[in-house]
Design a protein around this motif. Structure first.
Motif, mmCIF file in Angstrom:
data_model
loop_
_atom_site.group_PDB
_atom_site.id
_atom_site.type_symbol
_atom_site.label_atom_id
_atom_site.label_comp_id
_atom_site.label_asym_id
_atom_site.label_seq_id
_atom_site.Cartn_x
_atom_site.Cartn_y
_atom_site.Cartn_z
ATOM 1 N N THR A 1 0.853 -1.181 0.000
ATOM 2 C CA THR A 1 0.000 0.000 0.000
ATOM 3 C C THR A 1 0.886 1.227 0.000
ATOM 4 N N THR B 1 1.539 5.460 -0.337
ATOM 5 C CA THR B 1 1.069 6.838 -0.236
ATOM 6 C C THR B 1 2.239 7.770 -0.496
ATOM 7 N N GLU C 1 -2.167 6.787 -4.043
ATOM 8 C CA GLU C 1 -2.742 7.723 -3.084
ATOM 9 C C GLU C 1 -1.773 8.868 -2.801
ATOM 10 N N ARG D 1 -1.279 12.557 -0.448
ATOM 11 C CA ARG D 1 -1.700 13.527 0.554
ATOM 12 C C ARG D 1 -0.861 14.785 0.363
#
Length: 254
Positions: A26, A28, A44, A46
Motif C-alpha cells: 500500500t 502513499t 494515493e 496527501r
C-alpha cells in the motif's frame, strides 16, 4: 507492507511508478503543497505538512506505516531531520533517496557557498547581472542587493521580500542547452547562482555558463541526518523496499 514516500521530486514520482500496483504493498506519496500545480505521482497522495516530527510520527503510527522513504528535494533539510526523528520514534524503516550532486569539470568557474546567505555576501564580487535559480523560497537572502539585477526563474511567482531590480521567468524543467544559451545571451547574464540540486533537468545552465566563461555560485547541500541509509536512484530504492518485503535488509516497524 505500507510505504510512505515524502516526495515532490522527479525521483519520488519515478519511485511511486515503480512501486505502484505491487502486490501486497500500500503506497502513499506526500507532497508539501508549496507548488500550485504539482506533477502528481500514481497512487494515493496527501498534500500538506504533518506538524513536525511528532506529527509525522503520529501519522506513521495511525496509518501503520512500515517503510518511510525520504525522497524530498536535496535542500528540503528540515523535513529530512523530522523524518529521521519520526521514524525512530515510530520504529519505522527509513531510507533517503538523493540524486547525485553536480561535479565541476574542466572549464568550470565554480564558487562554493555554504548557504543562501553566504551566496548573497559573495555575489557582488562576481557579477552584476544575475541568473538566480535557487527557487522562490530563498529570495529573501538576496533582497538587500539593490545594486544587482536579477533574472529569477521559478515554478510559481515569488513573494516579498525579494530583490528590487528583478525580472521573473516562470518555467519548469527540464531545460535545453540551446534554451539556456539563449537565455544567458539575451539577458546579458554575467553570473549564475544555483543550489547543488543535481539531476539532468536543470543541469544545462551549468554547461551554458561554462561555454560563456561565466562564474557559477553553487550553494552546497545540507547533510542527510546521520545514520540514515542513502541511495541515489529510484530503482535502487525500489529494490531496497523489495528486500524488506521479503524479510531482508532493515527491519520494518508498523
Amino acid at each position: 507492507m505500507r510505504v510512505l514516500i515524502l516526495g515532490g521530486t522527479t525521483e519520488a514520482r519515478r519511485l511511486a511508478e515503480l512501486l505502484h500496483d505491487t502486490p501486497g504493498l500500500t503506497l502513499t506519496s506526500s507532497l508539501a503543497g508549496r507548488v500550485a500545480s504539482p506533477r502528481m505521482p500514481p497512487g494515493e497522495v496527501r498534500i500538506g505538512g504533518f506538524g513536525g516530527a511528532e506529527g509525522l510520527a503520529a501519522w506513521l503510527r495511525e496509518h501503520r506505516v512500515d517503510v518511510l522513504i525520504d525522497a524530498t528535494h536535496p535542500f528540503a533539510g528540515t523535513i529530512s531531520f523530522h523524518a529521521a526523528r519520526a521514524a525512530a520514534t515510530a520504529h519505522v524503516a527509513l531510507l533517503a533517496l538523493r540524486r547525485p550532486g553536480w561535479v565541476p569539470v574542466a572549464g568550470d568557474d565554480w564558487h562554493d557557498a555554504g548557504s543562501l546567505e553566504e551566496a548573497a555576501r559573495l555575489l557582488p564580487a562576481l557579477g552584476r547581472r544575475v541568473f538566480l535559480t535557487t527557487g522562490r523560497m530563498g529570495l529573501a537572502a538576496f533582497a538587500a542587493l539593490d545594486d544587482l539585477w536579477f533574472l529569477v526563474r521559478s515554478v510559481d511567482a515569488p513573494e516579498a521580500p525579494r530583490p528590487a531590480r528583478m525580472e521573473v521567468l516562470l518555467d519548469r524543467g527540464p531545460f535545453t542547452l540551446d534554451g539556456e544559451r539563449e537565455l544567458l545571451r539575451r539577458h546579458r547574464v554575467d553570473v549564475v547562482v544555483t543550489k547543488d540540486s543535481g539531476g539532468a533537468a536543470t543541469a544545462p545552465k551549468l554547461t551554458a555558463a561554462r561555454e560563456a566563461g561565466l562564474p557559477v555560485l553553487v550553494v552546497r547541500r545540507p547533510p542527510v541526518p546521520e545514520g540514515v541509509p542513502v541511495v541515489t536512484g529510484p530503482e535502487e530504492a525500489a529494490r531496497w523496499v523489495g528486500e524488506l518485503s521479503h524479510g531482508r535488509g532493515f527491519p520494518a516497524g508498523g
